[in-house]
Every structure is written in structure tokens, then in C-alpha cells.
Design an enzyme around this catalytic site. Structure first.
Site, PDB file in Angstrom:
ATOM      1  N   ASP A 198       0.825  -1.220   0.000  1.00 48.91           N
ATOM      2  CA  ASP A 198       0.000   0.000   0.000  1.00 48.91           C
ATOM      3  C   ASP A 198       0.863   1.276   0.000  1.00 48.91           C
ATOM      4  OD1 ASP A 198      -1.729   2.087   0.688  1.00 48.91           O
ATOM      5  OD2 ASP A 198      -2.353   1.204   2.607  1.00 48.91           O
ATOM      6  N   HIS A 372      -3.968   4.437   6.620  1.00 49.88           N
ATOM      7  CA  HIS A 372      -2.822   3.969   5.825  1.00 49.88           C
ATOM      8  C   HIS A 372      -1.518   4.356   6.513  1.00 49.88           C
ATOM      9  CE1 HIS A 372      -5.460   3.081   2.372  1.00 49.88           C
ATOM     10  NE2 HIS A 372      -6.136   4.133   2.815  1.00 49.88           N
TER      11      HIS A 372
END
Ligand SMILES: [Zn+2]
Ligand SMILES: [Zn+2]
Length: 565
Positions: A198, A372
Site C-alpha cells: 500500500d 494507511h
């Protein structure tokens, strides 16, 4: 059929969505001639895609190779990872969808809205589950994100592990179960061939708060606020919604849920047990006026200033049940997605004008954290898994580049890192990663019920119309006698207001007449389409000279008997 781009024993890795963008994640692994799909999301269009509802990945390659698909593995239940599933199922049969817990609830609820689709087989995996295919063992690693049951997915192959992180951050005090970091280390020791990770926050080096810290900060805020609280957040952030409900219980408030996506999320959360709340905590929007202001929380959509969302309508005074009043406190439990600052500011200004207090996430109030990981988190993941090869995913091109630099800084060989676009196929062998070619991976637009029937040309036309409007000129010609009949009729929309601009439209009508007469006087015959193009070009230049604008020009020619003028 085999993938001709790959040599025997090579593993193919590519994305049909998710590279060069945040959204519509769909990654493909080809191992021993089997196709494994990872996630299938949609993307919400940005402002330049006028009138487009969603963007989907291109499924052409999967249609052409459908007999080799062995399963679709879902990391978690966010729209950019599951939103495309119904559209994929319309095109190809997926033997089984593997998803976990809350993602299963969300996928089932979503498929329930598509009555034309037969419910596929869904396997509800747990973090200790293992599935076996030819040469491949699939296993899972629980990680932390802004939604329950997010798992990284590992493929044990003859060449080593391939690990796809999904969306994650390192959160040592998460809301919900902790992450299984030990599994990452173990795979690293056994031999990690390739990591796909990610990249969303690869540019950020500042600390990203634990979800739990945000809960505490929301409790403090609620404790100190005396009047009504209107709080907006993402309907995808189940943990935040739970924290807001908990803070309301602590500060003795009832909760009204406003906005369709928020109502759906709460409903699915309560049904599946992922949101825990006493039934009597909720109050219907139409009943809120019976509740004293200091006893009420309004949980609302619209944290991004979306014009049709509940909060924007409350700010504009056009919501059916809720009017903001002086003494209200509006909290944004979110941070602006890039590009949304302007509509958010508009909403905030409107709320201040009404006399409400507005709290946004910032140094004074921790009302939001990202799901994130920052640079530290991303480096830690790479250090634990020690991959030989690395492909940054889930991010715009810039984010992928930053992620590449982070990988190099923790010791990944620069030659072993590939930055790819959607459709680029990486071929991985024991000691080499190479770009092997491309498969088709365009953006597919969904507009109302139409899927894929909107091309880039149509987007360009909408852009032109929205920038400078349109200008149609209708002329009637007698092409036997080669002359124009009457005056041209001019219609304009979004370009100039006809009334008050008669001088300009008259001048353009005269110019058109002169142009057509000149064409007829010329001995050379031209086709109708050539004629239209010439007239468009001529008027484009003329109009630009006078107005510095470039409206879309539509010439309409009537009374044609033959194709030649
Ligand atoms: Zn996510
Ligand atoms: Zn995502």
C-alpha cells in the site's frame, strides 16, 4: 490458453486497477497457469470526469481468460476493493470469492442490490485459514486499517512467498484485534519473493495517530461540548462510527444517523455485530426536535463537502429534518481528500454564517487519523518481510515513486523494484523481475445504467460544454441552385446569453452566410462533412477572436438533395 507473455516457471503479476490512482484496485497473479484475483474495486471519479458515477477496471483480459480464474481474494470491505464485484460477476463466472467477516457482510449487502446477479459462492476465511491450489498455498495475515477484518494475503509458491499487504497501518493500540506481525517475520525468514504494498501515505513522514487515540480525543470533545453535536465522517470507517456512538453514550446523548450511506453502514454493522450499541440509543431524524440539544448527536455524511450529502444540505438550510442553529457544534472527523478543500470550505463558511461552531481535524483537536501507514510503517513492513522483489501498489504515480525510495532505503535492490501502470505485466522468476508486456487495462466509465458506453471523446465533449458551452448554427440551402435560403439561425447554450448579445449573433449569422455563399461560388465540389468541418473551423476562429472562448460548434444543414455541394 496460456499467457504468451510469460515463460514456463515465470509468475505473472499485473494490475487492472490501482496503479497510478487511488481506487478500483484489482491485482492479478498468474501462477502455474492459474489466475488469482486480488480485490475488485471501483473508483469515484474526480471533478474532470463530468457526470460519471463510477470508474471500473477493464475486465477484457479476464473475459478472454476466464477458464483459468481460480478465485477472487478480498483483503477488506472498502469500495475501492469490493465495489466492482457485481460488474465483474456480470462478465465472468468466479468459482469462489474468498473474503473475511465484515467484508462478507458488505459484499452480500451489495450483491443484494443487483437482482440480476446470482449470489456467488463466498468463502468466509479467517486469519488462520489456508487454501490449496496447484503449486500454491494461500494464507492470510491480519493487519490494522480503518475497517474491521482487513487481511494481507500470502501466496506460497515454488519460488517463495508473494505477499499483498492490502491497506494497512501499524497500529499498536488498535480498535479491534491486533495485527499478526509475527507472520510477516516468519515469511521473511522462509523466503519472500515479492511484496506488493500500500503506497497511499508513502509521502508522509509525520506520525499517524492510533485509532484508539482518536477515540479518546472524541470522548474529550463530546464531554466539553454543551449544545447539539453534528459530526461528519466517512461511512466506510466503522471504527469511527463506533467511537462516536461510545462517546455519545458516555456524554449521555442519543444518536440520529443521517445520510443513506451512513444509515446503510450502521445497519450492516449492527446486523453483523461489528457495531455494538443499545437499540434505544438511536433516534429517528424526524424525532430529533423532541430531544434536548445537549442530549443529541447527529452522525452525518458529507465530510468532504459533497453537495448532495446530508451535511452540505444542513449547511445550506435545505435538509428535510435538520436545521443548524446557533449553539450547534459541527465536527469534521475526517481530513479532506485532495481536491475537496474548496467544497469543504464552502460548507464550513455556511455553518459559521448560521452561528454554528465548527471543529476540524488539526493541532487543536485530533478528530481523525488515516488508515494507511506512514513512511515508518511502510519501511517496517519491508524490513520484516525482506522481499527480494518489490512492486509498490495502491497509489498515484508519485506515491509509488516515494514508496520505491523507501524500499531502497531499507535495502531492497533498486533493480528489483518495478513501478508499473495498470496493464503492465511483470514476469517474476527466481532471480529476475522483468516487464514482459501489456494487457488491456483502460478505464471503464459507469454513467447511470450505462457501463462502458462512455468514451474519452464523450468526456472531452462534456468538458468543452462545461467550459465554454455550445453554439449551433442552422442553415437551409438550395443545393440545386447553389445558394443559401434565408438567414442562418443561431442557438447558443452556456456560451453567451442570446438576449442582449444580438449584435454578436447577427454578426456571426452574417459571417456564416458570407462563408456559405463563398463555398457555393467556388467551382470545386466538397462533401457535406467536409463542408461542416470547414464551417466549424471558420466559426471557431471567428468566435475565438471576438470572445476568447471556444464553445462546441454544431453546424446543422437542411434541405440537402445530394451529398455534393
Ligand atoms: Zn481501505
Ligand atoms: Zn484502498
Amino acid at each position: 490458453m496460456k499467457n504468451s507473455l510469460l515463460k514456463t516457471d515465470e509468475i505473472g503479476v499485473f494490475a487492472l486497477g490501482g496503479l497510478g490512482e487511488v481506487g478500483k484496485n484489482l491485482y492479478v497473479l498468474e501462477i502455474s497457469n492459474q489466475i488469482f484475483l486480488l480485490d475488485c474495486g471501483i473508483m469515484f471519479p474526480d471533478a474532470h470526469l463530468l457526470g460519471i458515477d463510477y470508474v471500473l477496471p477493464d475486465f477484457t483480459y479476464l473475459e478472454e481468460n476466464k477458464e483459468r480464474i481460480v478465485g477472487l481474494f478480498i483483503t477488506h470491505g472498502h469500495e475501492d476493493h469490493i465495489g466492482g464485484i457485481p460488474y465483474l460477476l456480470r462478465k465472468v463466472n468466479i468459482p469462489k470469492i474468498y473474503a473475511s467477516g465484515f467484508a462478507v457482510s458488505l459484499i452480500k449487502a451489495k450483491l443484494g442490490e443487483f437482482t440480476d446477479i446470482k449470489m456467488p459462492k463466498i468463502e468466509n476465511y479467517e486469519s488462520h485459514s489456508k487454501y490449496y491450489f496447484k503449486d500454491v498455498e494461500v494464507s492470510f495475515v491480519r493487519l490494522n486499517h480503518s475497517i474491521p477484518d482487513m487481511h494481507g494475503i500470502a501466496f506460497k509458491t515454488p519460488l517463495g512467498y508473494i505477499f499483498h499487504t492490502g491497506d494497512f497501518k501499524i497500529d499498536l493500540t488498535p480498535v479491534g484485534p491486533g495485527a499478526e506481525y509475527h507472520k510477516l517475520t516468519k515469511m521473511g525468514e522462509e523466503g519472500m519473493l515479492l511484496v506488493l504494498s500500500d503506497s497511499t501515505n508513502a509521502e508522509r513522514d509525520e506520525t499517524i495517530q492510533s485509532e484508539r487515540a482518536i477515540g479518546e480525543s472524541i470522548n474529550d470533545l463530546f464531554y466539553n461540548i454543551k449544545g447539539r453535536i453534528i459530526i461528519a465522517t466517512f461511512a466506510s470507517n466503522i471504527y469511527r462510527m463506533q467511537q462516536i456512538i461510545d462517546a455519545s453514550i458516555l456524554s449521555n446523548r442519543q444518536v440520529a444517523v443521517i445520510g443513506r450511506s451512513m444509515e446503510n453502514a450502521i445497519e450492516i454493522g449492527l446486523q453483523s455485530g461489528y457495531i455494538k450499541a443499545p437499540k434505544d440509543i438511536f433516534v429517528k431524524p424526524e424525532d430529533i426536535n423532541r430531544i434536548p440539544p445537549e442530549r443529541l448527536t447527529i452522525l452525518s455524511t458529507g465530510s468532504q463537502g459533497e453537495p448532495l450529502a446530508a451535511l452540505s444540505r444542513i449547511a445550506a438550510g435545505s435538509h428535510r429534518f435538520i436545521k443548524a442553529i446557533p449553539g450547534d457544534t459541527v465536527i469534521f472527523s475526517s481530513s479532506p481528500i485532495p481536491g475537496n478543500q474548496e467544497p469543504i470550505n464552502r460548507t464550513i463558511n455556511a455553518l459559521f454564517r448560521i452561528g454554528a461552531d465548527v471543529i476540524t481535524h488539526g493541532p487543536l483537536a485530533d478528530t481523525h487519523t488515516s488508515g494507511h501507514g506512514n513512511q515508518f510503517d511502510l519501511k517496517l513492513l519491508l524490513s520484516l518481510t525482506k522481499p527480494k522483489f518489490f512492486i509498490p501498489v495502491h497509489g498515484e504515480h508519485r506515491m509509488l515513486k516515494f514508496h520505491r525510495d523507501l524500499a531502497i532505503s531499507v535495502g531492497v535492490d533498486p533493480q528489483n523494484i518495478l513501478i508499473m501502470d495498470n496493464g503492465d505485466v511483470a514476469a517474476v522468476s527466481k532471480d529476475k523481475i522483468r516487464l514482459a508486456g501489456r494487457v488491456q487495462a483502460d478505464d471503464v466509465y459507469v454513467d447511470g445504467t450505462g457501463i462502458g458506453d462512455i468514451s474519452n471523446n464523450i468526456i472531452r465533449e462534456r468538458k468543452m460544454l462545461s467550459d465554454d458551452g455550445m453554439f449551433a448554427v442552422i442553415i437551409t440551402v438550395d443545393n440545386q441552385n447553389r445558394k443559401i435560403i434565408g438567414d442562418p439561425t443561431i442557438i447558443s447554450r452556456g456560451f453567451i446569453y442570446m438576449k442582449g448579445n444580438e449584435a454578436l449573433t447577427d454578426a456571426l449569422a452574417n459571417d456564416t452566410k458570407e462563408f456559405v455563399t463563398n463555398v457555393f461560388n467556388n467551382k470545386n465540389l466538397i462533401s457535406e462533412s467536409e463542408f461542416k468541418t470547414k464551417l466549424s473551423d471558420y466559426l471557431t476562429d471567428k468566435i475565438y477572436d471576438i470572445t476568447q472562448r471556444k464553445p462546441m460548434i454544431i453546424p446543422v444543414i437542411r434541405n440537402f438533395n445530394t451529398t455534393d455541394l
